[in-house]
Motif scaffolding. Structure first.
Motif, PDB file in Angstrom:
ATOM      1  N   ASP A  11     111.737  74.808 -41.429  1.00 30.35           N
ATOM      2  CA  ASP A  11     111.847  76.195 -41.872  1.00 30.35           C
ATOM      3  C   ASP A  11     113.235  76.366 -42.476  1.00 30.35           C
ATOM      4  O   ASP A  11     114.239  76.148 -41.789  1.00 30.35           O
ATOM      5  CB  ASP A  11     111.654  77.137 -40.691  1.00 30.35           C
ATOM      6  N   PRO A  12     113.346  76.752 -43.761  1.00 31.23           N
ATOM      7  CA  PRO A  12     114.657  76.819 -44.415  1.00 31.23           C
ATOM      8  C   PRO A  12     115.661  77.695 -43.681  1.00 31.23           C
ATOM      9  O   PRO A  12     116.839  77.340 -43.568  1.00 31.23           O
ATOM     10  CB  PRO A  12     114.333  77.381 -45.803  1.00 31.23           C
ATOM     11  N   GLY A  13     115.223  78.847 -43.191  1.00 33.99           N
ATOM     12  CA  GLY A  13     116.141  79.748 -42.498  1.00 33.99           C
ATOM     13  C   GLY A  13     116.678  79.148 -41.217  1.00 33.99           C
ATOM     14  O   GLY A  13     117.884  79.198 -40.944  1.00 33.99           O
ATOM     15  N   LYS A  14     115.785  78.553 -40.415  1.00 30.57           N
ATOM     16  CA  LYS A  14     116.211  77.953 -39.154  1.00 30.57           C
ATOM     17  C   LYS A  14     117.029  76.684 -39.393  1.00 30.57           C
ATOM     18  O   LYS A  14     118.000  76.416 -38.682  1.00 30.57           O
ATOM     19  CB  LYS A  14     114.994  77.657 -38.283  1.00 30.57           C
ATOM     20  N   ASP A  15     116.644  75.918 -40.394  1.00 29.98           N
ATOM     21  CA  ASP A  15     117.408  74.707 -40.685  1.00 29.98           C
ATOM     22  C   ASP A  15     118.823  75.031 -41.147  1.00 29.98           C
ATOM     23  O   ASP A  15     119.752  74.255 -40.922  1.00 29.98           O
ATOM     24  CB  ASP A  15     116.686  73.870 -41.749  1.00 29.98           C
ATOM     25  N   ALA A  16     119.011  76.199 -41.774  1.00 30.18           N
ATOM     26  CA  ALA A  16     120.359  76.620 -42.167  1.00 30.18           C
ATOM     27  C   ALA A  16     121.221  76.883 -40.940  1.00 30.18           C
ATOM     28  O   ALA A  16     122.410  76.559 -40.922  1.00 30.18           O
ATOM     29  CB  ALA A  16     120.280  77.882 -43.035  1.00 30.18           C
ATOM     30  N   VAL A  60     116.849  85.841 -32.994  1.00 28.86           N
ATOM     31  CA  VAL A  60     116.824  87.171 -32.384  1.00 28.86           C
ATOM     32  C   VAL A  60     116.557  88.224 -33.447  1.00 28.86           C
ATOM     33  O   VAL A  60     115.736  89.122 -33.276  1.00 28.86           O
ATOM     34  CB  VAL A  60     118.153  87.463 -31.669  1.00 28.86           C
ATOM     35  N   ASP A  61     117.278  88.116 -34.561  1.00 27.27           N
ATOM     36  CA  ASP A  61     117.033  88.932 -35.743  1.00 27.27           C
ATOM     37  C   ASP A  61     117.542  88.128 -36.927  1.00 27.27           C
ATOM     38  O   ASP A  61     117.881  86.952 -36.783  1.00 27.27           O
ATOM     39  CB  ASP A  61     117.701  90.321 -35.627  1.00 27.27           C
ATOM     40  N   LYS A  62     117.614  88.754 -38.102  1.00 25.43           N
ATOM     41  CA  LYS A  62     117.957  87.981 -39.300  1.00 25.43           C
ATOM     42  C   LYS A  62     119.380  87.444 -39.291  1.00 25.43           C
ATOM     43  O   LYS A  62     119.701  86.516 -40.033  1.00 25.43           O
ATOM     44  CB  LYS A  62     117.742  88.828 -40.550  1.00 25.43           C
ATOM     45  N   ASP A  63     120.238  88.014 -38.437  1.00 30.68           N
ATOM     46  CA  ASP A  63     121.637  87.605 -38.420  1.00 30.68           C
ATOM     47  C   ASP A  63     122.097  87.044 -37.078  1.00 30.68           C
ATOM     48  O   ASP A  63     123.288  86.796 -36.896  1.00 30.68           O
ATOM     49  CB  ASP A  63     122.537  88.801 -38.782  1.00 30.68           C
ATOM     50  N   THR A  64     121.186  86.841 -36.138  1.00 34.83           N
ATOM     51  CA  THR A  64     121.563  86.391 -34.797  1.00 34.83           C
ATOM     52  C   THR A  64     120.542  85.386 -34.286  1.00 34.83           C
ATOM     53  O   THR A  64     119.341  85.580 -34.445  1.00 34.83           O
ATOM     54  CB  THR A  64     121.629  87.573 -33.806  1.00 34.83           C
ATOM     55  N   ALA A  65     121.037  84.322 -33.669  1.00 40.58           N
ATOM     56  CA  ALA A  65     120.152  83.317 -33.091  1.00 40.58           C
ATOM     57  C   ALA A  65     120.699  82.865 -31.748  1.00 40.58           C
ATOM     58  O   ALA A  65     121.908  82.913 -31.495  1.00 40.58           O
ATOM     59  CB  ALA A  65     120.021  82.117 -34.030  1.00 40.58           C
TER      60      ALA A  65
END
Length: 216
Positions: free
Chosen positions: A78-83, A149-154
């Motif tokens: 997943d591009p977002g998670k891989d970033a 968690v959201d688009k800016d937090t993991a």
């Protein structure tokens, strides 16, 4: 074995995935997790969305020939998670590079850490400098477990195998050889937040040596 623990490290509760549990259970719980993790409070709601945030060039981080980090399974597809995972890798490499260079003020630390985590890692690197120590060997990072968690937090948990990693004397280059025990296996829980430039920064880091989640 073994490398010293981060000064920001703390014993986890019986649940190794403390941050993951807190963050994945809803927005109301995310606020509680901020207190648990010691993350900075503020302003995240105004952060740019992933589509509009600029993505700066990441600096090239070089490790000494005798220092190696191996990341098993750190690609999700997943591009977002891989970033997120890519910037955490950079954070780990930046930390080791700062230790090897004896530079607690390395710019890359400020790029990949923030808040209390940045203060803690600078103190940790300074501790190596004060003791005349550096690092050598290979660390394997495995069992990555990422929750957005959201688009800016993991929230991100992972394990480290330090059975082939050692502190060493900076002057003589001699490694501190110790018997391998379960303490060579470390469980990490981290909170990662995307800054306005699109870099995923670690804002809190908890660790526990010998956690059953990571031991063979």
């Amino acid at each position: 074995m073994k490398r010293r623990s981060l000064p920001v490290a703390a014993a986890l509760t019986a649940t190794a995935a403390l941050l993951l549990t807190a963050c994945s259970s809803g927005d109301d719980k995310a606020g509680d997790n901020d207190k648990i993790a010691g993350a900075d409070q503020g302003g995240e709601a105004s952060s740019p969305s992933p589509r509009t945030a600029p993505s700066p060039e990441r600096p090239r981080i070089s490790l000494p020939g005798d220092v190696k980090n191996v990341f098993d399974g750190w690609t999700i597809g997943d591009p977002g998670k891989d970033a997120v995972l890519a910037d955490v890798k950079q954070r780990i490499n930046a930390t080791d590079a700062a230790i090897a260079a004896g530079d607690p003020d390395a710019e890359t630390l400020g790029l990949y850490y923030k808040g209390e985590a940045l203060v803690g890692v600078a103190e940790w690197v300074q501790g190596y400098v004060d003791d005349g120590k550096s690092i050598t060997g290979t660390v394997r990072f495995y069992k990555p477990d990422l929750v957005m968690v959201d688009k800016d937090t993991a929230a991100f948990a992972y394990c480290a195998d330090e059975t082939k990693a050692f502190d060493k004397d900076r002057k003589t280059g001699k490694a501190d050889q110790n018997a391998v025990t379960d303490d060579a296996y470390v469980a990490y829980n981290t909170r990662v937040e995307k800054n306005q430039d699109g870099v995923w920064q670690t804002s809190s880091l908890l660790s526990e040596r010998g956690n059953a989640k990571c031991t063979p």
